[in-house]
Scaffold this active site. Structure first.
Site, short mmCIF file in Angstrom:
data_model
loop_
_atom_site.label_atom_id
_atom_site.label_comp_id
_atom_site.label_asym_id
_atom_site.label_seq_id
_atom_site.Cartn_x
_atom_site.Cartn_y
_atom_site.Cartn_z
CB CYS A 285 -3.65 8.09 -0.10
SG CYS A 285 -5.09 7.24 0.57
CE LYS B 231 -3.24 2.98 0.51
NZ LYS B 231 -4.67 2.97 0.58
#
Length: 418
Positions: free
Chosen positions: A271, A217
């Site tokens: 993010c 991720k």
């Protein structure tokens, strides 16, 4: 975990990821209880309404609440699967140390409700090793349970990590159709979590170990950040040399193996603007390129700030419209937004000379509330302001014809009018 179809699921954290995830799981037929610390959020969802903006989410939440498949609460209840989707910010913005307190607080809350056969899944973006810390925290709170990797024999609880990879504005579609990396503390944990995700994910579910899933991720967002940094650095070089960066990129991209992204005012969101620092924190000596990319993208915010300030200061008696506050187009998410950073800095200096257009906001953020800046619609801005600073390429702004900008001074950081 129950063998029947109607697993009880608890989703802890009902924000931009938690609420859509809870709704998608409920649509698959599993009864879901969403847990949030905000009573307002809980009440809103229990009315079948939503507190965030996301395409088609309102209809889905209303439907699953009406069917009795989704409800919200402030306290943990027994479940078969506990899914953690809480924020992971920095402890301090200066050194960017990951703050795992929300994750560990969620673990502390759910530990007492755990029963043999349960599965705990972390979806929050985390530094490498966090899932093992979750396992250890459960072990400390529940010594009566056998935890994977800590006790011999079949563990009582399965623990896994499964990060989302979704695009705001397309979250429901991507939660369903994107591939998922499912990392277990042990292979058995990964298989059990994979079985759960296959209930509502149509993309490929790939089992791996927790640390690899955690790193995957972070790597995905660091890769994107690095590519954006190249475009943003190129834009600053072009400014210094008097070049049109949009023309340079357009021509360079005609090479069959070149695909340069479009520059902007920086990088925002929870993010791409955050996750690369988790890699840097875990391996500071080895992550020189990733650190530099982050620094370049932060520098682009200050570059845009300087150019915008120069534009406003050249004639402060004339109003300037700043278009956009969100971190990307067509959403209402302002987290880590470079546009918000720029406007706040300018507004504190020039006050009522500033007008802000943000079609996804009903009021200005707190840092702009007492500056004198005004939130207006696009028509008011075009009628009133001789200077325009384009920060976010909302569809509404793309629809402005060149004729309405002909007599204005424009600084377009997105290249939509170039």
């Amino acid at each position: 975990m129950r063998g029947e179809d109607r697993l009880r699921v608890s989703v802890i954290g009902l924000g931009y990821i938690g609420l859509p995830t809870a709704a998608v799981i409920a649509r698959s037929g599993c009864p879901v209880v969403g847990i949030d610390t905000s009573q307002t959020v809980v009440d809103t969802i229990n009315r079948g309404e939503i507190h965030i903006e996301e395409a088609d989410l309102d209809g889905l939440v209303h439907a699953v609440v009406q069917k009795g498949l989704l409800r919200a609460a402030t306290a943990i209840e027994p479940a078969d699967v506990f899914l953690i989707a809480v924020p992971t910010p920095f402890l301090a913005h200066e050194d960017r140390t990951p703050d795992l307190s929300y994750v560990l607080s969620a673990v502390e809350s759910l530990a007492g409700a755990l029963e043999p056969g349960n599965t705990v899944i972390v979806e929050s973006t985390c530094p490498v090793g966090t899932t093992e810390k979750v396992r250890d925290a459960i072990a400390a709170a529940r010594p009566d349970l056998k935890l994977p990797g800590l006790a011999e024999g079949t563990p009582d609880i399965a623990i896994a990590y499964c990060p989302e990879r979704v695009l705001p504005g397309r979250i429901l579609e991507e939660l369903t159709h994107n591939d998922r990396s499912i990392g277990g503390v042990t292979p058995r944990c990964a298989r059990k979590a994979l079985t759960f995700y296959k209930r509502f994910v149509k993309g490929t579910c790939i089992a791996t170990d927790a640390r690899s899933a955690e790193m995957t991720k972070l790597v995905e967002n660091a890769y994107r950040d690095t590519n954006i940094a190249f475009a943003n650095e190129l834009s600053m070089i072009a400014d210094a040399q008097g070049l049109d960066v949009w023309e340079v990129i357009r021509l360079a991209n005609r090479h069959p193996r070149v695909n340069i992204l479009q520059p902007g005012p920086g990088v925002g969101g929870h993010c791409i603007a955050v996750d690369p620092w988790f890699i840097v924190h875990g391996a500071p000596e080895q992550s020189r390129l990733i650190r530099t990319a982050r620094e370049v993208n932060d520098a682009k915010m200050h570059h845009v700030l300087a150019k915008a300030r120069e534009l406003v200061a050249a004639a402060p008696e004339g109003k300037t419209a700043f278009l956009g506050l969100s971190f990307k187009a067509n959403i209402d998410d302002f987290r880590e937004s470079p546009a918000r950073f720029v406007v706040a800095k300018i507004a504190r200096e020039f006050g009522d000379a500033i007008m802000v257009v943000e079609p996804h906001a009903n009021e200005l953020p707190p840092e702009l509330a007492d500056t004198g800046a005004a939130l207006v619609d696009i028509d008011t801005a075009l009628e009133t302001c001789p200077k325009i600073v384009m920060l976010v390429d909302h569809d509404l702004f793309k629809a402005i014809p060149a004729s309405e900008l002909a007599d204005k001074t424009v600084y377009d950081t997105r290249g939509i009018w170039s």
